[in-house]
Design a protein around this motif. Sequence first.
Motif, PDB file in Angstrom:
ATOM      1  N   VAL A 166     -12.862 -30.347   3.864  1.00 20.26           N
ATOM      2  CA  VAL A 166     -13.388 -31.514   3.154  1.00 20.26           C
ATOM      3  C   VAL A 166     -14.742 -31.944   3.704  1.00 20.26           C
ATOM      4  CG1 VAL A 166     -12.986 -33.970   2.685  1.00 20.26           C
ATOM      5  CG2 VAL A 166     -11.118 -32.324   2.424  1.00 20.26           C
ATOM      6  N   SER A 167     -14.919 -31.845   5.018  1.00 19.54           N
ATOM      7  CA  SER A 167     -16.140 -32.373   5.635  1.00 19.54           C
ATOM      8  C   SER A 167     -17.271 -31.366   5.751  1.00 19.54           C
ATOM      9  CB  SER A 167     -15.818 -32.925   7.028  1.00 19.54           C
ATOM     10  OG  SER A 167     -15.321 -31.905   7.875  1.00 19.54           O
ATOM     11  N   LYS A 168     -16.942 -30.068   5.777  1.00 14.07           N
ATOM     12  CA  LYS A 168     -17.960 -29.070   6.088  1.00 14.07           C
ATOM     13  C   LYS A 168     -18.365 -28.180   4.912  1.00 14.07           C
ATOM     14  CE  LYS A 168     -18.041 -30.219  10.480  1.00 14.07           C
ATOM     15  NZ  LYS A 168     -19.209 -30.900  11.079  1.00 14.07           N
ATOM     16  N   GLY A 174     -17.992 -31.850  -2.705  1.00 16.08           N
ATOM     17  CA  GLY A 174     -17.842 -32.099  -4.136  1.00 16.08           C
ATOM     18  C   GLY A 174     -16.620 -32.948  -4.432  1.00 16.08           C
ATOM     19  N   MET A 175     -15.548 -32.732  -3.670  1.00 19.79           N
ATOM     20  CA  MET A 175     -14.355 -33.569  -3.826  1.00 19.79           C
ATOM     21  C   MET A 175     -14.662 -35.027  -3.487  1.00 19.79           C
ATOM     22  SD  MET A 175     -11.119 -31.423  -2.364  1.00 19.79           S
ATOM     23  CE  MET A 175     -10.422 -30.065  -3.309  1.00 19.79           C
ATOM     24  N   GLN A 176     -15.389 -35.224  -2.392  1.00 18.58           N
ATOM     25  CA  GLN A 176     -15.731 -36.587  -2.004  1.00 18.58           C
ATOM     26  C   GLN A 176     -16.595 -37.259  -3.072  1.00 18.58           C
ATOM     27  OE1 GLN A 176     -16.908 -37.052   2.234  1.00 18.58           O
ATOM     28  NE2 GLN A 176     -16.485 -34.877   2.424  1.00 18.58           N
ATOM     29  N   ALA A 177     -17.556 -36.521  -3.613  1.00 18.73           N
ATOM     30  CA  ALA A 177     -18.428 -37.089  -4.644  1.00 18.73           C
ATOM     31  C   ALA A 177     -17.640 -37.401  -5.913  1.00 18.73           C
ATOM     32  CB  ALA A 177     -19.562 -36.109  -4.951  1.00 18.73           C
ATOM     33  N   THR A 178     -16.747 -36.514  -6.299  1.00 25.49           N
ATOM     34  CA  THR A 178     -15.948 -36.728  -7.505  1.00 25.49           C
ATOM     35  C   THR A 178     -15.021 -37.912  -7.351  1.00 25.49           C
ATOM     36  OG1 THR A 178     -16.036 -34.352  -7.982  1.00 25.49           O
ATOM     37  CG2 THR A 178     -14.362 -35.626  -9.129  1.00 25.49           C
ATOM     38  N   SER A 179     -14.465 -38.085  -6.155  1.00 20.25           N
ATOM     39  CA  SER A 179     -13.582 -39.227  -5.937  1.00 20.25           C
ATOM     40  C   SER A 179     -14.352 -40.544  -6.002  1.00 20.25           C
ATOM     41  CB  SER A 179     -12.873 -39.100  -4.582  1.00 20.25           C
ATOM     42  OG  SER A 179     -13.788 -39.224  -3.514  1.00 20.25           O
TER      43      SER A 179
END
Length: 309
Positions: A166-168, A174-179
């Motif tokens: 998730v972090s690297k 992309g998951m963080q941005a989508t959330s």
Amino acid sequence: MNELPQQLANGLILGAMYGLIAIGYTMVYGIIQLINFAHGEIFMIGGFGALTVYLGLPSGLSLIAAIPLMIAGGVIAAVAISMAAERFAYRPLRTAPRLAPLITAIGLSLALQQAVWMWYPNATKDRSFPQFEGEAFEILGANIQRGDLFVLVVAPLCMIALGLFVSKTRAGRGMQATSQDPDTAKLMGINTDRIIVMAFAIGAAFAAVAAVAYGLKNGQIGFRMGFIMGLKAFTAAVLGGIGNIYGAMLGGVVLGIAESLATGYMSEVPGMELFGGGAWKDVWAFVLLILVLLIRPQGLLGERVADRA
């Protein structure tokens, strides 16, 4: 007090399984704010996928050598069903009122449960699952069965791998941005459909690993096992902070330890003799959830869900 190390170990083992399943709930909710109540049945299908692979292996193969193949079979089965559910059951309802996908998830849960009951050979009763033979290990005053070591080793490795992913990685970012904002993420060139499918797939893979651990611990699996484990895992996700992957694991561990301690010690409290034992363990799990949410409604580590109002 002599039993305390054993009760803590039992709770840690149970909580690690809850946490692995809870990650699927929290990842999906964190990205599309959907409570996937069919996730418990994805866990169950992972167990049957692993058992199917084991039954097809040569009889002389050791269980240690068989476990990687069983995990692979369970992951493939769970991920395939989870991705199909996302594509055909949930994706058409993304813009619908929230009640529609929630009802769909409940219906899908019942459908998957009945499908396994009808079509998997001899699934009307619990199926035997392979277990390690040999004496338990004594660690810090607690007896740890050989099969329980699996989840104690795999759960931290899964969490480390997920945290690094998730972090690297680009997909993790992309998951963080989508959330945070799926519309803006899409304008920035992120394939949000792919990200959402990836979240479902990762959650399903972790659930399949938990199913193998469940089978190794209990020596059997059944088509009903996903309901209560899924419900407990969802409780763990809320307890730790919905949308927070580390909170999901922490919530699972806290829930498992609290459940184990309540089962072992509540009957020793004066006036509480009727409320101890295994029959009350599910009740105390939800009592803990209510108490934590009254004091800290956002969960132990806090929610990580963007406000899209």
